[in-house]
Enzyme design. Structure first.
Site, short mmCIF file in Angstrom:
data_model
loop_
_atom_site.label_atom_id
_atom_site.label_comp_id
_atom_site.label_asym_id
_atom_site.label_seq_id
_atom_site.Cartn_x
_atom_site.Cartn_y
_atom_site.Cartn_z
N GLY A 179 147.65 14.73 35.99
CA GLY A 179 146.92 13.89 36.96
C GLY A 179 146.05 14.73 37.90
O GLY A 179 145.72 14.30 39.00
N LYS B 102 144.55 11.89 31.82
CA LYS B 102 144.05 10.86 30.90
C LYS B 102 142.62 10.43 31.23
O LYS B 102 141.94 9.83 30.43
CB LYS B 102 144.99 9.66 30.99
CG LYS B 102 144.70 8.54 30.03
CD LYS B 102 145.75 7.43 30.19
CE LYS B 102 145.42 6.25 29.31
NZ LYS B 102 146.42 5.17 29.45
N LEU B 103 142.20 10.72 32.43
CA LEU B 103 140.90 10.24 32.96
C LEU B 103 140.84 8.71 32.93
O LEU B 103 140.01 8.12 32.22
CB LEU B 103 139.71 10.86 32.21
CG LEU B 103 139.54 12.38 32.34
CD1 LEU B 103 138.26 12.84 31.63
CD2 LEU B 103 139.51 12.84 33.81
N ASP C 3 147.44 11.87 27.72
CA ASP C 3 148.25 10.84 28.40
C ASP C 3 149.68 11.36 28.52
O ASP C 3 150.26 11.79 27.52
CB ASP C 3 148.19 9.58 27.51
CG ASP C 3 148.87 8.38 28.14
OD1 ASP C 3 149.82 8.56 28.93
OD2 ASP C 3 148.44 7.25 27.84
N ILE C 4 150.26 11.29 29.70
CA ILE C 4 151.64 11.79 29.86
C ILE C 4 152.66 10.97 29.08
O ILE C 4 153.80 11.39 28.92
CB ILE C 4 152.08 11.92 31.35
CG1 ILE C 4 152.01 10.58 32.09
CG2 ILE C 4 151.31 13.00 32.08
CD1 ILE C 4 152.81 10.56 33.39
N THR D 258 156.65 8.78 46.23
CA THR D 258 156.11 8.14 47.43
C THR D 258 157.22 7.60 48.36
O THR D 258 158.31 7.26 47.88
CB THR D 258 155.20 6.97 47.00
OG1 THR D 258 154.91 6.14 48.11
CG2 THR D 258 155.84 6.09 45.93
N ASP D 259 156.88 7.47 49.63
CA ASP D 259 157.82 6.85 50.59
C ASP D 259 158.00 5.36 50.30
O ASP D 259 158.93 4.73 50.79
CB ASP D 259 157.35 7.06 52.05
CG ASP D 259 155.97 6.48 52.37
OD1 ASP D 259 155.32 5.91 51.46
OD2 ASP D 259 155.53 6.61 53.53
N GLU D 260 157.09 4.79 49.46
CA GLU D 260 157.15 3.34 49.22
C GLU D 260 158.41 2.94 48.45
O GLU D 260 158.78 1.77 48.45
CB GLU D 260 155.87 2.87 48.50
CG GLU D 260 154.66 3.20 49.34
CD GLU D 260 153.37 2.55 48.89
OE1 GLU D 260 153.42 1.48 48.27
OE2 GLU D 260 152.31 3.13 49.19
N TYR E 177 154.06 -1.36 41.90
CA TYR E 177 153.78 0.08 42.01
C TYR E 177 155.02 0.83 42.46
O TYR E 177 155.48 1.77 41.80
CB TYR E 177 152.62 0.32 42.99
CG TYR E 177 152.54 1.76 43.48
CD1 TYR E 177 152.29 2.81 42.59
CD2 TYR E 177 152.72 2.08 44.84
CE1 TYR E 177 152.22 4.14 43.04
CE2 TYR E 177 152.65 3.39 45.29
CZ TYR E 177 152.41 4.41 44.39
OH TYR E 177 152.35 5.72 44.82
N LYS F 236 157.37 3.60 40.46
CA LYS F 236 157.61 4.96 40.95
C LYS F 236 159.13 5.18 41.11
O LYS F 236 159.64 6.24 40.76
CB LYS F 236 156.91 5.21 42.29
CG LYS F 236 155.39 5.25 42.22
CD LYS F 236 154.84 6.41 41.39
CE LYS F 236 155.04 7.76 42.06
NZ LYS F 236 154.38 8.84 41.27
N TYR G 211 143.98 -6.60 55.98
CA TYR G 211 144.96 -7.55 55.46
C TYR G 211 145.85 -8.12 56.57
O TYR G 211 146.35 -7.36 57.43
CB TYR G 211 145.89 -6.87 54.44
CG TYR G 211 145.25 -6.41 53.16
CD1 TYR G 211 144.00 -6.86 52.75
CD2 TYR G 211 145.91 -5.51 52.33
CE1 TYR G 211 143.44 -6.43 51.56
CE2 TYR G 211 145.35 -5.07 51.14
CZ TYR G 211 144.11 -5.53 50.76
OH TYR G 211 143.56 -5.10 49.59
N PRO H 186 150.42 -9.84 48.94
CA PRO H 186 151.78 -10.37 48.71
C PRO H 186 152.81 -9.24 48.78
O PRO H 186 152.56 -8.15 48.25
CB PRO H 186 151.71 -10.94 47.29
CG PRO H 186 150.27 -10.97 46.90
CD PRO H 186 149.53 -10.01 47.79
N HIS I 204 153.67 -7.41 51.18
CA HIS I 204 153.12 -6.27 51.95
C HIS I 204 154.18 -5.62 52.84
O HIS I 204 154.66 -6.24 53.79
CB HIS I 204 151.98 -6.83 52.82
CG HIS I 204 151.10 -5.79 53.40
ND1 HIS I 204 149.98 -6.11 54.14
CD2 HIS I 204 151.14 -4.44 53.37
CE1 HIS I 204 149.39 -5.01 54.53
NE2 HIS I 204 150.08 -3.98 54.08
#
Ligand code: NAD
Ligand code: TYD
Length: 332
Positions: free
Chosen positions: A7, A34-35, A59-60, A123-125, A147, A151, A204, A271, A273
């Site tokens: 990436g 992968k572009l 591609d991974i 990510t912290d998400e 997402y 992850k 948003y 949605p 959020h």
């Protein structure tokens, strides 16, 4: 040292490759990407003719391609992912393929070819919305978007490979990144480029969601510390502690442009959020001696200057496929 950066044509991956080439005069870098729409080789113009840099398109999730690229490397740093929450809401397929199955494919190759270490950039998400206090590395996973769920799936596989096979993996959970070369669908570059174009910015919901922000260079230095001295099998949060509501960020951006609140357009909320992200990053500070050096104010000023000076770079991206996506999002 020979590093495989997956990436590496995206926002943070390309910043990290440029950082490595600049900082370590003998390191060899393979950029495996992968572009997708988010991958852009123009981000790597500065290093493309360097004999220590090589680009491989792949591609991974493709085990054969990964097995060719990975042989003989000392470390893998995986930045490859589908990364935009709004796209994951419209269609999660690519997120599941890349962020889960792609991570699995890399883990298998690291195990099979005896690579010394893999750093999984996450990510912290994955911690979900943190109503109060801060999430440390032991906070439960409560992902709320396709997402963050994808992850989290990749991160769980990393944990399982450490525990089951002793695979040498380290996972990072970063807060929101910003800086040069970020694709102009994300909050800060979208708003900055809209304002350069004299357009309004789509905020948003009530705009009071809180994010923690880290500048590219600080994140590169954190990953550098982890590549060299991070403890295998561990997880490290990478945060700045600088948290703002989205409205506060917009106000800071507007100050730089001399614009007023009339440039803000309140639009329908995303949605699911997440209201607030907040990381406890004391572990990396304590154990690896890393500290962020760029304040949000300074980083934002540098970022706005970069987008003003590199209009050709983002104007190309804000057309074609991007416009199609944007119209789906806003039904425009
Ligand atoms: P980005 O979307 O700018 O770039 C992603 C890169 O991965 C692109 O070059 C793309 O071509 C490549 N890619 C996508 N699918 C691939 C595949 N199957 N095989 C090979 N390459 C593939 O991403 P970014 O913002 O630089 O984020 C990098 C990493 O950091 C991601 O793992 C993301 O989850 C994580 N992260 C991002 C943020 C943020 O604020 N941007 C915050 C925390 C963590
Ligand atoms: P984003 O850059 O998509 O990152 P995150 O992964 O944290 O969602 O968005 C950052 C914040 O900005 C998030 O609270 C959503 C908000 N946002 C807007 O208000 N308008 C926008 O057009 C975008 C893209 C994001």
């Amino acid at each position: 040292m020979r590093l495989l950066i997956t990436g590496g044509a995206g926002f943070m991956g390309s910043n990290f490759i440029r950082y490595l080439i600049r900082t370590y005069p003998t390191y060899e870098i393979i950029n495996f990407d992968k572009l997708t729409y988010a991958g852009n080789l123009e981000n790597l113009k500065e290093v493309e003719n360097n004999p220590r840099y090589q680009f491989v398109r792949g591609d991974i999730s493709d085990a054969d391609a990964v097995s060719v690229a990975i042989r003989g490397v000392d470390a893998v740093v995986n930045f490859a992912a589908e990364t935009h929450v709004d796209r994951s809401i419209m269609d999660p397929t690519a997120f599941i393929r890349t962020d889960i199955f792609g991570t699995y494919t890399l883990l298998e190759a690291v195990k099979k070819y005896g690579v010394g270490r893999m750093i999984q950039i996450s990510t912290d998400e994955v911690y979900g919305s943190v109503a109060e206090g801060e999430a440390d590395e032991s906070h439960p996973f409560e992902p709320n978007s396709p997402y963050s769920a994808s992850k989290a799936g990749g991160d769980h596989l990393c944990r399982a490979y450490v525990k089951t096979y002793g695979t040498p993996v380290i996972v990072t959970h970063g807060c929101n990144f910003y800086g040069p070369n970020q694709y102009p669908e994300k909050f800060i570059p979208l708003f900055v480029t809209n304002l350069i174009e004299g357009k309004k910015v789509p905020l948003y919901g009530d705009g009071r969601n809180i994010r923690e922000w880290i500048y590219t260079e600080d994140h590169c230095r954190a990953v550098d510390r982890i590549v060299h001295d991070g403890k295998l099998g561990e997880v490290y949060n990478i945060g700045s502690g600088e948290r703002y509501t989205n409205i506060e960020v917009v106000e800071m951006i507007l100050q730089e442009f001399g614009g007023g609140d009339e440039m803000i357009e309140y639009v329908q909320d995303r949605p699911g959020h997440d209201r607030r992200y907040a990381l406890d990053s004391s572990k990396i500070r304590r154990e690896l001696g890393w500290n962020p050096e760029v304040s949000f104010r300074d980083g934002l000023t540098k970022t706005i200057a970069w987008y003003k000076e590199n209009q050709v770079w983002w104007k190309k991206l804000k057309s074609g496929e991007y416009l199609e996506y944007y119209m789906k999002l806003y039904g425009g």
